[in-house]
Design a protein around this motif. Sequence first.
Motif, PDB file in Angstrom:
ATOM      1  N   ILE A   2      -2.102  -2.746   3.687  1.00  0.00           N
ATOM      2  CA  ILE A   2      -1.827  -1.316   3.836  1.00  0.00           C
ATOM      3  C   ILE A   2      -2.941  -0.499   3.204  1.00  0.00           C
ATOM      4  CG2 ILE A   2      -0.263   0.552   3.213  1.00  0.00           C
ATOM      5  CD1 ILE A   2       0.925  -1.187   5.337  1.00  0.00           C
ATOM      6  N   THR A  54       3.877   0.812   7.998  1.00  0.00           N
ATOM      7  CA  THR A  54       3.130  -0.331   8.515  1.00  0.00           C
ATOM      8  C   THR A  54       1.684   0.088   8.769  1.00  0.00           C
ATOM      9  OG1 THR A  54       3.610   0.191  10.834  1.00  0.00           O
ATOM     10  CG2 THR A  54       5.225  -1.175   9.650  1.00  0.00           C
ATOM     11  N   GLU A  55       0.849  -0.892   9.060  1.00  0.00           N
ATOM     12  CA  GLU A  55      -0.543  -0.591   9.382  1.00  0.00           C
ATOM     13  C   GLU A  55      -0.626   0.249  10.658  1.00  0.00           C
ATOM     14  OE1 GLU A  55      -3.309  -4.039   8.848  1.00  0.00           O
ATOM     15  OE2 GLU A  55      -1.466  -5.064   8.233  1.00  0.00           O
ATOM     16  N   GLU A  56       0.288  -0.010  11.603  1.00  0.00           N
ATOM     17  CA  GLU A  56       0.318   0.789  12.834  1.00  0.00           C
ATOM     18  C   GLU A  56       0.690   2.243  12.528  1.00  0.00           C
ATOM     19  OE1 GLU A  56       1.827  -2.107  12.401  1.00  0.00           O
ATOM     20  OE2 GLU A  56       0.560  -3.386  13.666  1.00  0.00           O
ATOM     21  N   ASP A  57       1.601   2.438  11.570  1.00  0.00           N
ATOM     22  CA  ASP A  57       1.958   3.796  11.169  1.00  0.00           C
ATOM     23  C   ASP A  57       0.747   4.523  10.599  1.00  0.00           C
ATOM     24  OD1 ASP A  57       4.618   3.481  11.889  1.00  0.00           O
ATOM     25  OD2 ASP A  57       5.224   2.798   9.905  1.00  0.00           O
ATOM     26  N   SER A  75       5.741  -4.520   3.493  1.00  0.00           N
ATOM     27  CA  SER A  75       4.590  -5.384   3.731  1.00  0.00           C
ATOM     28  C   SER A  75       3.821  -5.588   2.427  1.00  0.00           C
ATOM     29  CB  SER A  75       3.658  -4.754   4.775  1.00  0.00           C
ATOM     30  OG  SER A  75       4.347  -4.471   5.975  1.00  0.00           O
ATOM     31  N   THR A 108       6.934   0.556   1.731  1.00  0.00           N
ATOM     32  CA  THR A 108       6.609  -0.466   2.719  1.00  0.00           C
ATOM     33  C   THR A 108       7.282  -1.776   2.331  1.00  0.00           C
ATOM     34  OG1 THR A 108       4.812  -1.654   3.829  1.00  0.00           O
ATOM     35  CG2 THR A 108       4.485  -1.120   1.502  1.00  0.00           C
ATOM     36  N   THR A 142       6.713  -0.715  -2.732  1.00  0.00           N
ATOM     37  CA  THR A 142       6.835  -1.849  -1.833  1.00  0.00           C
ATOM     38  C   THR A 142       8.024  -2.712  -2.220  1.00  0.00           C
ATOM     39  OG1 THR A 142       5.748  -3.834  -0.951  1.00  0.00           O
ATOM     40  CG2 THR A 142       5.177  -3.169  -3.203  1.00  0.00           C
TER      41      THR A 142
END
Length: 330
Positions: A234, A206-209, A229, A227, A252
């Motif tokens: 990303i 994820t973007e947080e990762d 997403s 991913t 993905t």
Amino acid sequence: MPFAQLPVELLDAICQRGQPADLAVLSRTCSSIHPVAQRRLYRHISISTASHNLQAVVTLAKRPELAQNVRTFSLRADSATIFKPFLQLVRIALSRMTELVSLDLFVDPSASWILSEAHCVYPRLLRFASSFSFDGHVAEFLSKTEALLELEVDGASTSPNDVPVPVLPARSIPHLSQFVGSSHVARAIVPGRPVESIHLPSGALTEEDVIMLAHSTSHVVILGATTNSPPLPILESLAQHMSTLVYLRLMTTCDFFEAPRPNTQSFYEHIAKALSSLTDLKGFELGGLHWANAQKDPQDQQFVWQSQPFAGEVIGAEDIDLDSDLFYVY
């Protein structure tokens, strides 16, 4: 001079070139050659169910003087064919192999308890790969491997990202440069350590990762991940937080090819624009589709990225570099 009276250094050099079968025979010739040949015979141990050599674990567990000679140890055993008494012998053998440089353990994923031995440290261990989840036993083991450079753990995890993982003290594995495992375990291990290569075969990036993994104390230059997403956010996050990437492979499960055809060209243009922000990038793969780059102008350092259709060429075995970092990661 009789062979048995040669200096130990020469005997060691001779044994170094011997195959395991030759060393086994040589070790039985006389008492002066026996310790030299055995030291080399047990230097590199590879055990598997298919090789029918599980008995070697029993030998190492019963003879600590042999276990001390082991530098690389690999055990791959089907969990359906081995039982707890055998794993207990593995635990004893491991507790005596304190001079290990490389350790591979692919057994029952729930058997991480074989790593727990209160008084053992592994000061020379550089590589550790296993089928274990990242639990308390693994975390405790890692705290005893100060020199570790390569780590593979939790690679087949199906645990959700919100499952808590053990806290790994900041002083543990301070030199780690390569990580293979799940995305949620990577978040616990990579930040604060000089990790340059990250491969995430399980979990969903994820973007947080990306933001968390960018807290490696070294530049991340190789990243392979999956991913669920859309890829563009990303990539944009990677361009912002991991701008020094050199090789990137992004798989993905998001069905982005189902976008209406009028938007297809725009989609690829946005991907190419995001890639152009990664100025050090040399290789990129998205969902199995390779992208190639080319310079706009010989005087211009900027590259243009385009998706590259399969050309139908089959790569021969002679063209594959098995020692390259890319081969290992991908």
